[in-house]
Scaffold this active site. Structure first.
Site, PDB file in Angstrom:
ATOM      1  N   ASN A 125      23.332 -23.742  54.013  1.00  0.00           N
ATOM      2  CA  ASN A 125      22.128 -22.958  54.318  1.00  0.00           C
ATOM      3  C   ASN A 125      22.566 -21.500  54.383  1.00  0.00           C
ATOM      4  OD1 ASN A 125      19.890 -21.719  55.365  1.00  0.00           O
ATOM      5  ND2 ASN A 125      19.909 -22.811  57.326  1.00  0.00           N
ATOM      6  N   TRP A 126      22.229 -20.782  53.342  1.00  0.00           N
ATOM      7  CA  TRP A 126      22.694 -19.386  53.263  1.00  0.00           C
ATOM      8  C   TRP A 126      21.920 -18.459  54.204  1.00  0.00           C
ATOM      9  CZ3 TRP A 126      23.434 -18.266  47.253  1.00  0.00           C
ATOM     10  CH2 TRP A 126      24.410 -19.141  46.759  1.00  0.00           C
ATOM     11  N   LYS A 127      20.821 -18.962  54.761  1.00  0.00           N
ATOM     12  CA  LYS A 127      19.963 -18.168  55.657  1.00  0.00           C
ATOM     13  C   LYS A 127      19.597 -16.834  54.984  1.00  0.00           C
ATOM     14  CE  LYS A 127      21.805 -20.676  59.553  1.00  0.00           C
ATOM     15  NZ  LYS A 127      22.149 -20.722  60.978  1.00  0.00           N
ATOM     16  N   HIS A 150      13.837 -25.705  60.579  1.00  0.00           N
ATOM     17  CA  HIS A 150      15.120 -25.204  61.084  1.00  0.00           C
ATOM     18  C   HIS A 150      14.916 -24.552  62.447  1.00  0.00           C
ATOM     19  CE1 HIS A 150      18.731 -22.781  61.500  1.00  0.00           C
ATOM     20  NE2 HIS A 150      19.289 -23.667  60.692  1.00  0.00           N
ATOM     21  N   GLU A 176      15.874 -21.864  63.648  1.00  0.00           N
ATOM     22  CA  GLU A 176      15.508 -20.441  63.626  1.00  0.00           C
ATOM     23  C   GLU A 176      14.025 -20.262  63.313  1.00  0.00           C
ATOM     24  OE1 GLU A 176      18.753 -19.614  61.006  1.00  0.00           O
ATOM     25  OE2 GLU A 176      20.063 -20.082  62.693  1.00  0.00           O
ATOM     26  N   GLU A 229      20.693 -30.435  64.536  1.00  0.00           N
ATOM     27  CA  GLU A 229      21.382 -29.171  64.773  1.00  0.00           C
ATOM     28  C   GLU A 229      21.120 -28.722  66.208  1.00  0.00           C
ATOM     29  OE1 GLU A 229      22.094 -26.977  60.773  1.00  0.00           O
ATOM     30  OE2 GLU A 229      20.165 -26.359  61.553  1.00  0.00           O
ATOM     31  N   GLY A 263      25.771 -21.083  64.863  1.00  0.00           N
ATOM     32  CA  GLY A 263      26.268 -19.716  64.747  1.00  0.00           C
ATOM     33  C   GLY A 263      27.042 -19.238  65.968  1.00  0.00           C
ATOM     34  N   SER A 266      27.987 -24.758  63.637  1.00  0.00           N
ATOM     35  CA  SER A 266      29.393 -24.340  63.623  1.00  0.00           C
ATOM     36  C   SER A 266      30.315 -25.369  62.959  1.00  0.00           C
ATOM     37  CB  SER A 266      29.868 -24.005  65.038  1.00  0.00           C
ATOM     38  OG  SER A 266      29.111 -22.924  65.565  1.00  0.00           O
ATOM     39  N   GLY A 295      25.957 -23.448  57.900  1.00  0.00           N
ATOM     40  CA  GLY A 295      25.508 -22.066  57.813  1.00  0.00           C
ATOM     41  C   GLY A 295      26.645 -21.155  57.397  1.00  0.00           C
ATOM     42  N   GLY A 296      27.261 -20.501  58.380  1.00  0.00           N
ATOM     43  CA  GLY A 296      28.297 -19.498  58.132  1.00  0.00           C
ATOM     44  C   GLY A 296      29.361 -19.901  57.115  1.00  0.00           C
TER      45      GLY A 296
HETATM   46  P1  13P Z   1      26.278 -22.381  61.413  1.00  0.00           P
HETATM   47  O1  13P Z   1      27.048 -23.348  60.563  1.00  0.00           O
HETATM   48  O2  13P Z   1      26.476 -20.960  61.020  1.00  0.00           O
HETATM   49  O3  13P Z   1      26.477 -22.643  62.880  1.00  0.00           O
HETATM   50  O4  13P Z   1      24.724 -22.676  61.135  1.00  0.00           O
HETATM   51  C1  13P Z   1      24.274 -23.967  61.184  1.00  0.00           C
HETATM   52  C2  13P Z   1      22.901 -24.008  60.632  1.00  0.00           C
HETATM   53  O5  13P Z   1      21.977 -23.498  61.240  1.00  0.00           O
HETATM   54  C3  13P Z   1      22.702 -24.620  59.330  1.00  0.00           C
HETATM   55  O6  13P Z   1      21.358 -24.788  59.051  1.00  0.00           O
END
Ligand code: 13P
Length: 251
Positions: free
Chosen positions: A9-11, A95, A97, A167, A173, A213, A234-235
């Site tokens: 997920n590149w956000k 998600h 967020e 999640e 994050g 994470s 994510g990251g």
């Molecule tokens: P991180 O891997 O950066 O913690 O993010 C997880 C996430 O929200 C994937 O959708």
């Protein structure tokens, strides 16, 4: 047997050049991987460009959200048809967020899951508790409630299009990953709930990803759990080396 499924997920990250570099780098690194399903969920504006980079690769394309209406006066929104038009297979829905920063409700998320399936997309439907909910012992109740509400009206045939991503919000994050045991406990509960809502056979076939994470160093440990079928990353999905290493660990 459930085939492992890793999605990046590149956000709200990358730019046009960076998106192409990331996608092309993954294509090169993951050419020979066939035992893991891999997808990248890309910002809307780069979907078409990344689709070109991924063409004739085994990496699928996904979006990070979708609107439930097919077309019309919904300024700023994107439909299922539009996502299909730019070669999307998957779409992330609900998600954390979007739930907690943008303010999406279970009811809206449910409409999106339903529209995505009807529109021929494969939803990655996200659930997860806040830190205060975990600390007050409400994790199972909160997540079960999100699963029930998000999947309301989704029948036994349609549910088969869905991947669920657990999640925990406090792990996203933050560098604070859920322990393998914490992840397994919730995944097991979700699968049990799906067995009651649908059937044990259907529950057994649905993939449940963990997200929060996840990185190369904890991939093997998380994936050892019987009910963890993949990761939503994510990251670490923004670095070719990290994401490719995670896929290869599982492959
Ligand atoms: P991180 O891997 O950066 O913690 O993010 C997880 C996430 O929200 C994937 O959708």
């Amino acid at each position: 047997m459930r085939k492992p499924f890793l999605a990046g997920n590149w956000k709200m990250n990358t730019n046009a050049k960076g998106a192409v570099a990331l996608a092309s780098g993954l294509v090169k690194e993951l050419k020979t991987v066939t035992t893991v399903d891999v997808a990248v969920c890309v910002p809307f504006v780069y979907l078409q460009t990344v689709a070109a980079s991924l063409s004739s690769s085994n990496i699928a394309l996904g979006a990070q959200d979708v609107y439930f209406q097919p077309n019309g006066a919904f300024t700023g929104e994107i439909s299922c048809e539009m996502l299909k038009d730019v070669c999307c297979t998957y779409v992330i829905i609900g998600h954390s967020e979007r739930r907690h920063v943008i303010g999406e409700t279970d009811e809206l998320i449910n409409k999106k899951v339903s529209a995505a399936i009807s529109g021929g997309l494969l939803p990655i439907f996200c659930v997860g508790e806040l830190l205060e909910e975990r600390e007050s012992g409400k994790t199972q109740q909160v997540v079960a409630d999100q699963v029930r509400k998000g999947l309301a009206g989704i029948n036994a045939e349609k549910i088969q299009a869905v991947t669920i991503a657990y999640e925990p919000v406090w792990a996203i994050g933050t560098g604070r990953t859920a322990t393998a045991q914490q992840a397994q406990e919730v995944h097991e509960m979700i699968r049990g709930l799906l067995a009651k809502m649908y059937s044990p056979k259907i529950a057994d076939a649905i993939r449940i990803q963990y997200g929060g994470s996840a990185k190369p160093s904890n991939t093997a440990e998380l994936m050892k759990n019987p009910d963890v079928d993949g990761l939503l990353i994510g990251g670490a999905s923004l670095k070719v080396d990290d994401f490719a290493a995670m896929v290869k660990t599982i492959a």
